[in-house]
Design a protein around this motif. Structure first.
Motif, short mmCIF file in Angstrom:
data_model
loop_
_atom_site.label_atom_id
_atom_site.label_comp_id
_atom_site.label_asym_id
_atom_site.label_seq_id
_atom_site.Cartn_x
_atom_site.Cartn_y
_atom_site.Cartn_z
N CYS A 160 16.10 10.57 21.94
CA CYS A 160 15.41 11.35 20.75
C CYS A 160 14.92 12.72 21.49
CB CYS A 160 14.46 10.71 19.94
SG CYS A 160 15.07 9.42 18.89
N GLY A 161 14.47 12.73 22.64
CA GLY A 161 13.81 13.67 23.50
C GLY A 161 14.98 14.61 23.60
N LEU A 162 16.26 14.28 23.63
CA LEU A 162 17.47 15.31 24.04
C LEU A 162 17.72 15.97 22.90
CD1 LEU A 162 19.36 12.73 26.22
CD2 LEU A 162 18.14 14.66 27.21
N GLY A 163 17.26 15.61 21.71
CA GLY A 163 17.57 16.59 20.52
C GLY A 163 18.42 15.72 19.59
N LEU A 164 18.64 16.35 18.29
CA LEU A 164 19.36 15.69 17.33
C LEU A 164 21.01 15.42 17.58
CD1 LEU A 164 19.69 14.04 14.63
CD2 LEU A 164 20.46 16.71 13.79
N HIS A 165 21.41 16.71 18.20
CA HIS A 165 22.76 16.57 18.46
C HIS A 165 23.12 16.11 20.01
CE1 HIS A 165 27.00 18.16 18.91
NE2 HIS A 165 26.65 18.77 20.20
N ASN A 166 22.40 16.61 21.15
CA ASN A 166 22.76 16.20 22.41
C ASN A 166 22.04 14.88 22.70
OD1 ASN A 166 23.99 18.57 23.18
ND2 ASN A 166 21.88 19.59 23.71
N GLY A 167 21.27 14.25 21.91
CA GLY A 167 20.68 12.91 22.06
C GLY A 167 21.25 11.84 21.29
N VAL A 168 20.50 11.99 20.03
CA VAL A 168 20.68 11.07 18.85
C VAL A 168 22.27 10.86 18.53
CG1 VAL A 168 20.20 10.11 16.56
CG2 VAL A 168 18.42 11.31 18.13
N GLU A 169 22.80 12.10 18.20
CA GLU A 169 24.29 12.04 17.68
C GLU A 169 25.13 11.79 18.76
OE1 GLU A 169 27.39 14.94 15.51
OE2 GLU A 169 25.52 15.83 15.85
N ARG A 170 25.06 12.27 19.93
CA ARG A 170 26.00 12.20 20.98
C ARG A 170 26.10 10.55 21.69
NH1 ARG A 170 25.39 15.95 26.08
NH2 ARG A 170 24.22 14.05 26.92
N ILE A 171 24.93 10.20 21.74
CA ILE A 171 24.84 8.70 22.49
C ILE A 171 25.03 7.75 21.22
CG2 ILE A 171 22.77 7.23 23.45
CD1 ILE A 171 21.90 9.81 24.97
N THR A 172 24.61 8.02 20.21
CA THR A 172 24.97 6.86 19.17
C THR A 172 26.44 6.73 18.71
OG1 THR A 172 22.69 7.19 17.88
CG2 THR A 172 24.30 6.20 16.69
N LYS A 173 27.22 7.83 18.68
CA LYS A 173 28.71 7.91 18.71
C LYS A 173 29.15 7.21 19.56
CE LYS A 173 30.84 12.34 17.42
NZ LYS A 173 30.75 13.58 17.51
N VAL A 174 28.85 7.27 20.99
CA VAL A 174 29.35 6.42 21.90
C VAL A 174 28.82 4.90 21.67
CG1 VAL A 174 29.36 5.72 24.49
CG2 VAL A 174 29.33 8.13 23.53
N MET A 175 27.91 4.49 21.31
CA MET A 175 27.04 3.11 21.32
C MET A 175 27.89 2.59 19.88
SD MET A 175 23.23 2.51 21.71
CE MET A 175 22.97 3.16 20.43
N MET A 176 27.96 3.34 18.86
CA MET A 176 28.52 2.73 17.60
C MET A 176 30.36 2.47 17.95
SD MET A 176 26.31 2.05 15.68
CE MET A 176 27.10 1.80 14.06
N SER A 177 30.87 3.19 18.56
CA SER A 177 32.24 3.30 18.85
C SER A 177 32.37 1.87 19.67
CB SER A 177 32.77 4.47 19.77
OG SER A 177 32.42 5.67 18.87
N CYS A 178 31.51 1.81 20.86
CA CYS A 178 31.31 0.54 21.69
C CYS A 178 31.33 -0.74 20.88
CB CYS A 178 30.51 0.66 22.78
SG CYS A 178 31.18 2.07 23.94
#
Length: 451
Positions: A160-178
């Protein structure tokens, strides 16, 4: 309107919102209740209630977020009539998110711990009879549980510290796809297990006799509960993502997509668990024992069981961690909106609060195991009771009344917000249903839960 952070892509919004809804309950609670209440009969009821309750309430929570462009307290303030007090519920939403994370971080830590145990071969060196002791030993160790809880908290806030786009959105996209790929792989593997066919019959063919035996009223009530709780509605956990949305798409269409993803994971969890349980003559038990005792017994019996066990707990880690990061983002945004803090300050303060507040749940199974609270429940169950039985249904009722009564935001404003953009529209003729029937259904859940 002030410049507000927003999602870079529609897929990002859908996956982060679905990640918030998809949690551990999809995987261990859904299959168990399905089995208890007549298999496919329960699933049928469940899908009906998702359409009748889950999706409408989700559009309301998202509409308050997108209409108010702030987290719960601020959004209510900007939409409510002068002199009214709806925004007080916003503070209950914040409380609900803290309470949820006070125990969810511990359970998420269990998933990481079991992933580590399978990866490093802990289960290769124990007999079938010793498997329950692995779970008992973990619960009995405040250090082991504390370390994995702390890992969950620190990694969640780091994202979350990385920001909405660079953190939450980017990492959740990878996690949810996996997560979605993993669940398909695990389900396909389970489908081809020798002796698993009775599990499929049990799960997928409606057994009205079993449903009648359980009581059709009980089946309907359980399906109503599950449909409602699976989407995490009522504590503003999804509202925050509404505030980050563009006006390009209607909220009904987006709510249907989020619900479809959530349901896909729940249904496929049953395809993983039932064939495996029947293939190895194990009864699908309730709650934690299904995940931490029953399934490890099955994996240790399987060919390449260490691999399948590791993959399963990677999947479970992603399912729990996607909820953790989504709720952390809500807490961070609330502090930024209400106190004017920077993201960095909000992350650091919330990290300390959540970490300290999570310690009682860790100690509830060892140092504080003698202490019981609501109705003789332990720490975790007491915290879960408050969230699941009080704050979620109570909060959903407040969102509903705010959106459909003239004392709140009002139906006309709600329907205008919900139908903004292209996609599936919410029909106006639903108004009497929203005003008179839906509140009663939510009240039934609330009263049953408290009883």
């Amino acid at each position: 309107m002030e410049n507000r952070d927003s999602f870079k892509s529609r897929l990002g919004f859908l996956l982060v919102s679905a990640g918030c809804a998809i949690g551990i309950g999809n995987v261990w609670k859904f299959p168990y209740i399905t089995g208890e209440y007549g298999g496919a009969v329960f699933v049928l009821f469940y899908l009906c209630f998702l359409l009748l309750m889950g999706i409408p309430v989700m559009t309301m929570e998202l509409a308050v977020g997108r209409g108010g462009r702030k987290s719960a307290v601020g959004a209510y303030r900007s939409l409510e009539k002068p002199g009214s007090f709806w925004h007080i519920h916003g503070w209950f939403c914040v409380l609900g998110c803290y309470l949820l994370m006070m125990y969810y971080t511990t359970v998420s830590g269990w998933m990481v711990a079991y992933f580590w145990k399978f990866l490093t071969g802990t289960f290769s060196s124990v007999t079938q009879d010793e498997i329950p002791q692995v779970f008992t030993a973990m619960l009995g160790s405040p250090w082991e549980m504390g370390i994995f809880m702390a890992l969950t908290v620190f990694l969640g806030f780091l994202v979350c510290g990385l920001g909405l786009h660079n953190g939450v959105e980017r990492i959740t996209k990878v996690m949810m796809s996996c997560l979605l790929i993993l669940i398909v792989v695990l389900a396909l593997h389970s489908l081809f297990l020798k002796g698993g066919e009775p599990g499929l019959v049990f799960y997928l063919l409606p057994d009205w006799d079993r449903a009648v035996e359980a009581g059709l009223g009980n089946v309907a009530a359980a399906a109503m509960n599950q449909a409602f709780f699976t989407l995490s509605l009522g504590i503003g956990a999804l509202e925050i993502f509404g505030s980050y949305m563009t006006d390009d798409f209607t909220l009904t269409g987006e709510a249907v997509r989020i619900t479809a993803l959530d349901t896909f994971v729940a249904l496929l969890s049953g395809l993983i668990i039932f064939p495996a349980c029947f293939a190895y003559n194990v009864h699908p038990d309730q709650g934690p024992s299904l995940i931490f005792i029953t399934l490890p017994k099955i994996f240790t019996d399987m060919t390449a069981g260490r691999l399948w066990g590791t993959l399963f707990f990677v999947f479970m880690t992603f399912a729990s961690f996607s909820t953790v990061t989504a709720v952390f983002e809500n807490l961070i945004a609330c502090a930024m909106d209400n106190f004017g803090w920077t993201r960095k300050k909000s992350v650091l303060v919330n990290l300390v609060i959540v970490f300290l507040f999570s310690i009682p749940c860790v100690l509830g199974y060892n140092v504080l195991s003698g202490m019981h609270f609501i109705g003789a429940r332990d720490v975790l169950d007491s915290e879960d009771f408050l969230v699941s039985n009080l704050l979620l249904p109570g909060g959903a009722l407040v969102y509903l009344l705010f959106c459909v009564t003239r004392f709140g935001w009002g139906f006309d404003n709600y329907i205008k917000e919900v139908n903004k953009g292209s996609g599936m529209k919410m029909p106006r003729w639903m108004k009497p249903y929203f005003q008179f029937i839906l509140p009663v259904l939510i009240l039934v859940i609330l009263i049953r839960g408290l009883m």
